[in-house]
Design an enzyme around this catalytic site. Sequence first.
Site, PDB file in Angstrom:
ATOM      1  N   ILE A 118       1.864 -19.708  59.232  1.00 46.19           N
ATOM      2  CA  ILE A 118       1.183 -18.719  60.129  1.00 46.19           C
ATOM      3  C   ILE A 118      -0.031 -18.333  59.777  1.00 46.19           C
ATOM      4  O   ILE A 118      -0.908 -18.760  60.374  1.00 46.19           O
ATOM      5  CB  ILE A 118       2.126 -17.389  60.368  1.00 46.19           C
ATOM      6  CG1 ILE A 118       3.617 -17.740  60.999  1.00 46.19           C
ATOM      7  CG2 ILE A 118       1.495 -16.489  61.218  1.00 46.19           C
ATOM      8  CD1 ILE A 118       4.755 -16.680  60.781  1.00 46.19           C
ATOM      9  N   CYS A 119      -0.189 -17.429  58.733  1.00 47.28           N
ATOM     10  CA  CYS A 119      -1.407 -17.115  58.148  1.00 47.28           C
ATOM     11  C   CYS A 119      -2.603 -18.140  57.605  1.00 47.28           C
ATOM     12  O   CYS A 119      -3.445 -18.010  57.299  1.00 47.28           O
ATOM     13  CB  CYS A 119      -0.998 -15.772  57.045  1.00 47.28           C
ATOM     14  SG  CYS A 119      -0.161 -14.467  58.049  1.00 47.28           S
ATOM     15  N   VAL A 120      -1.799 -19.335  57.355  1.00 45.13           N
ATOM     16  CA  VAL A 120      -2.685 -20.373  56.683  1.00 45.13           C
ATOM     17  C   VAL A 120      -2.996 -21.414  57.902  1.00 45.13           C
ATOM     18  O   VAL A 120      -4.317 -21.708  58.087  1.00 45.13           O
ATOM     19  CB  VAL A 120      -2.094 -21.123  55.455  1.00 45.13           C
ATOM     20  CG1 VAL A 120      -2.823 -22.240  55.363  1.00 45.13           C
ATOM     21  CG2 VAL A 120      -1.714 -20.548  54.355  1.00 45.13           C
TER      22      VAL A 120
END
Length: 217
Positions: A118-120
């Site tokens: 998600i955040c990467v």
Amino acid sequence: MTFRNGLDSLLRPEDSVLVLIDHQPYQLANLNSHEPQMVVNNATGLAKAAKAFGVPTILTSVIADRGGLIFPQITEVFPDQEVIDRTLINTWQDKKVVDAVKATGRKQLIIAGLWTEICVAMPTIQALGEGWDVTVVTDASGAVSVEAHEIAIQRMIAAGANMMTWLAVASEWQRDWAWAEHAAELSELIVKHAGGSGIALLWEQQLLNTPVPSEAG
């Protein structure tokens, strides 16, 4: 497909900028792709390497009031630096973060964070589409499952991202052991954060400093 190869494709500290994303307690609590302490160690080693080589590092969290503060092992490396707190899940849609990266003038964007899928993945894929040269540090990142981590890596590779581990990044920044300016700092990082490699380095130093016994005559 454009292949990332040749000498110019290797990381250079003077062209690198590091973004560490959401290394926070909430994300760590459901980290299942790696042993959690390993990710804390590797992210810390990466942060220390960036500081040693003068690589600008942007720290960012998401809703820290609920998700918790960035691991102290990381913020202690940059004690006077603001952590950019976001509401946007995709870091690359946060203007403050992107402006901070652009202000460095660097073109080799290096990303690590929680969670990989998600955040990467989201900022990596967006930045690639905008022409950035993006490297993801896989062992300073982690996901809610092994499958989630591996699928995210496949997705980012397909989008054109480069994958590396934290010690490979630090070694690529060093490039030449004759470059003595940072060699001692890198050796210290290996001792403290590279597990068996660090122990082997200490052993090598011990052997080099042990007098060879003279033959009995």
